[in-house]
Design a protein around this motif. Structure first.
Motif, PDB file in Angstrom:
ATOM      1  N   VAL A 204     -30.990 -16.877 -39.382  1.00 16.98           N
ATOM      2  CA  VAL A 204     -31.114 -16.213 -38.470  1.00 16.98           C
ATOM      3  C   VAL A 204     -32.274 -14.838 -38.440  1.00 16.98           C
ATOM      4  CG1 VAL A 204     -30.349 -13.910 -36.788  1.00 16.98           C
ATOM      5  CG2 VAL A 204     -28.862 -15.885 -37.920  1.00 16.98           C
ATOM      6  N   SER A 205     -33.902 -14.973 -37.824  1.00 17.91           N
ATOM      7  CA  SER A 205     -34.182 -13.909 -38.060  1.00 17.91           C
ATOM      8  C   SER A 205     -34.150 -12.807 -37.738  1.00 17.91           C
ATOM      9  CB  SER A 205     -35.955 -14.081 -36.886  1.00 17.91           C
ATOM     10  OG  SER A 205     -36.661 -13.401 -37.589  1.00 17.91           O
ATOM     11  N   LEU A 206     -33.803 -11.300 -38.774  1.00 17.39           N
ATOM     12  CA  LEU A 206     -33.859  -9.998 -38.672  1.00 17.39           C
ATOM     13  C   LEU A 206     -35.211  -9.785 -38.124  1.00 17.39           C
ATOM     14  CD1 LEU A 206     -31.327  -9.516 -41.345  1.00 17.39           C
ATOM     15  CD2 LEU A 206     -31.034  -9.561 -39.483  1.00 17.39           C
ATOM     16  N   GLU A 207     -36.000  -9.986 -37.842  1.00 23.90           N
ATOM     17  CA  GLU A 207     -37.336  -9.533 -37.554  1.00 23.90           C
ATOM     18  C   GLU A 207     -38.283 -10.565 -36.711  1.00 23.90           C
ATOM     19  OE1 GLU A 207     -37.953  -6.346 -41.519  1.00 23.90           O
ATOM     20  OE2 GLU A 207     -39.532  -8.157 -41.023  1.00 23.90           O
ATOM     21  N   PRO A 208     -37.802 -11.519 -35.092  1.00 25.03           N
ATOM     22  CA  PRO A 208     -38.601 -11.986 -35.080  1.00 25.03           C
ATOM     23  C   PRO A 208     -39.981 -11.296 -33.936  1.00 25.03           C
ATOM     24  CG  PRO A 208     -36.251 -10.707 -34.099  1.00 25.03           C
ATOM     25  CD  PRO A 208     -36.376 -10.426 -34.838  1.00 25.03           C
ATOM     26  N   ASP A 209     -40.641 -11.722 -34.435  1.00 25.90           N
ATOM     27  CA  ASP A 209     -41.513 -11.536 -33.557  1.00 25.90           C
ATOM     28  C   ASP A 209     -42.971 -12.132 -33.533  1.00 25.90           C
ATOM     29  OD1 ASP A 209     -44.311  -9.613 -33.148  1.00 25.90           O
ATOM     30  OD2 ASP A 209     -42.985  -8.635 -32.567  1.00 25.90           O
ATOM     31  N   THR A 210     -43.696 -12.439 -32.349  1.00 24.73           N
ATOM     32  CA  THR A 210     -44.808 -13.303 -32.145  1.00 24.73           C
ATOM     33  C   THR A 210     -45.261 -13.617 -33.281  1.00 24.73           C
ATOM     34  OG1 THR A 210     -46.082 -11.616 -30.478  1.00 24.73           O
ATOM     35  CG2 THR A 210     -44.451 -13.594 -29.683  1.00 24.73           C
ATOM     36  N   THR A 211     -45.867 -11.787 -33.813  1.00 32.67           N
ATOM     37  CA  THR A 211     -46.450 -11.890 -34.785  1.00 32.67           C
ATOM     38  C   THR A 211     -46.126 -13.215 -36.149  1.00 32.67           C
ATOM     39  OG1 THR A 211     -45.905  -9.371 -35.464  1.00 32.67           O
ATOM     40  CG2 THR A 211     -47.644  -9.599 -33.809  1.00 32.67           C
ATOM     41  N   ASN A 212     -45.061 -12.843 -36.586  1.00 35.13           N
ATOM     42  CA  ASN A 212     -44.039 -13.637 -37.706  1.00 35.13           C
ATOM     43  C   ASN A 212     -44.162 -15.040 -37.551  1.00 35.13           C
ATOM     44  OD1 ASN A 212     -44.309 -10.807 -39.309  1.00 35.13           O
ATOM     45  ND2 ASN A 212     -41.782 -10.123 -38.257  1.00 35.13           N
ATOM     46  N   LEU A 213     -44.594 -15.329 -36.300  1.00 34.51           N
ATOM     47  CA  LEU A 213     -44.161 -16.749 -36.515  1.00 34.51           C
ATOM     48  C   LEU A 213     -44.795 -17.539 -37.841  1.00 34.51           C
ATOM     49  CD1 LEU A 213     -44.367 -17.094 -32.957  1.00 34.51           C
ATOM     50  CD2 LEU A 213     -41.913 -17.825 -33.993  1.00 34.51           C
ATOM     51  N   THR A 214     -44.214 -18.101 -38.311  1.00 35.06           N
ATOM     52  CA  THR A 214     -44.242 -19.231 -39.265  1.00 35.06           C
ATOM     53  C   THR A 214     -45.434 -20.213 -38.230  1.00 35.06           C
ATOM     54  OG1 THR A 214     -42.566 -20.420 -39.435  1.00 35.06           O
ATOM     55  CG2 THR A 214     -42.538 -19.120 -40.651  1.00 35.06           C
ATOM     56  N   PRO A 215     -46.196 -20.716 -39.423  1.00 31.92           N
ATOM     57  CA  PRO A 215     -47.019 -22.090 -38.806  1.00 31.92           C
ATOM     58  C   PRO A 215     -46.368 -23.152 -37.720  1.00 31.92           C
ATOM     59  CG  PRO A 215     -47.982 -21.739 -40.461  1.00 31.92           C
ATOM     60  CD  PRO A 215     -46.475 -20.679 -40.812  1.00 31.92           C
ATOM     61  N   PHE A 216     -45.121 -23.957 -38.485  1.00 32.63           N
ATOM     62  CA  PHE A 216     -44.275 -24.659 -38.038  1.00 32.63           C
ATOM     63  C   PHE A 216     -43.895 -24.065 -36.764  1.00 32.63           C
ATOM     64  CE2 PHE A 216     -40.315 -26.545 -37.496  1.00 32.63           C
ATOM     65  CZ  PHE A 216     -40.357 -27.889 -37.223  1.00 32.63           C
ATOM     66  N   ALA A 217     -42.961 -23.192 -36.775  1.00 38.44           N
ATOM     67  CA  ALA A 217     -42.278 -22.573 -34.813  1.00 38.44           C
ATOM     68  C   ALA A 217     -43.233 -22.691 -34.053  1.00 38.44           C
ATOM     69  CB  ALA A 217     -41.768 -21.049 -35.795  1.00 38.44           C
TER      70      ALA A 217
END
Length: 330
Positions: A204-217
């Protein structure tokens, strides 16, 4: 014993039940609507390729749903009724308000009842029942759910609760994404009587944000809400390395991580009821690479419920938080 991660069998689910996807049990969110139509959906799928046989008339059944988590208070048990697959589920209509619901703690080594608790529905129309007092779930003990519904008979199901386990190191660690080997965590052995441990791993991501996306996601293109929680398929503890002290090593795959920042990994050791339900539902939904079964060959969901449908299962949970930083070389 060979080292294994769950990267090769990883699948991604949303953090709440949507359409026909399987939900995570990690945070005990209600999955009533999902379980509610499984029996009818499976039957319709099995008959969809049979042009010469008319499907039988719909027969209403009682559906139960409840989970016991080792070391935690007994939660809600939901009692509802099935409906045809072409109708919309409405909890206010399908909940059973007049059921007699009881949870029994069975005697060790036998089928006798050591003690029991009657449940009540704070809002009867919801069909959601709970104990009147706080009752903690005991690990490695067997429980029976008994539900009596006027005019519909008795529904029962039994579960044996997995043993408690934990992460050996609870300190919040920091990793650089896709650098060297994947993160390695150690847990104590998640014991289950009579077989190897089976568990699910949820991130579970506790800091979900479009600026935090990993390359795979980022390449997947899903929305943040959908990517926030990821769930592995059932994993067999026999396939993981052990430490000299008897612990189990979990090598976390980068493919399971959708967001940089603070994440929480939850491991649930699951009982037979949850395991059979999840794996048989996965077959119905097409598994990892799409089903190769013909429509008339799709098996029923395995639910271990007598006199009705649904899921009364148990699990033990261990969790740890870790932080992931972007890789400056990627």
């Amino acid at each position: 014993m060979r080292r294994i991660s769950y990267a090769t069998t990883y699948r991604r689910f949303p953090c709440r039940c949507r359409t026909s996807r399987s939900p995570s049990i990690s945070d005990m969110r209600s999955t009533s609507a999902w379980i509610f139509v499984l029996a009818a959906t499976a039957f319709a799928a099995a008959l969809s390729g049979c042009d010469t046989v008319d499907p039988p008339a719909f027969e209403e059944e009682i559906v139960v749903e409840g989970y016991l988590e080792a070391g935690q208070p007994v939660g809600y048990v939901t009692v509802s009724r099935t409906l045809p697959v072409n109708e919309t589920y409405d909890p206010a209509v399908q909940g059973v308000p007049d059921a007699t619901v009881r949870i029994e703690l069975l005697e060790n080594g036998g089928n006798g009842v050591e003690t029991s608790w009657d449940l009540f529905a704070p809002r009867p129309a919801s069909g959601r029942y709970r104990t009147r007092e706080v009752v903690d779930v005991l690990p490695l003990r067997a429980y029976r759910l008994v539900v009596d519904v006027p005019g519909a008979g008795t529904v029962t199901s039994e579960t044996t609760v997995p043993a408690l386990f934990r992460f050996v190191d609870m300190e919040e660690r920091t990793f650089v994404y896709d650098a060297d080997e994947a993160p390695l965590f150690e847990i104590t052995e998640p014991f289950y009587p009579g077989r190897q441990s089976i568990f699910l791993i949820t991130t579970v991501s506790l800091e979900p944000d479009t600026t935090n996306l990993t390359p795979f996601a980022d390449a997947i293109g899903e929305d943040v809400f959908t990517l926030r929680e990821t769930l592995s398929p059932p994993l067999n503890g026999e396939n993981f390395d052990r430490t000299p002290s008897g612990g189990m090593l979990i090598r976390y795959p980068w493919i399971g991580l959708a967001f940089y920042g603070l994440n929480e990994m939850r491991i649930q050791a699951i009982d037979d009821n949850v395991f059979d339900f999840v794996r048989s539902n996965a077959v119905q939904q097409g598994g990892q690479g799409g089903s190769t079964l013909a429509p008339g060959e799709v098996p029923n969901v395995i639910d271990h419920v007598e006199g009705g449908r649904g899921l009364f299962g148990s699990f033990a949970t261990a969790s740890v938080r870790f932080r992931v930083l972007p890789n400056p070389d990627r």
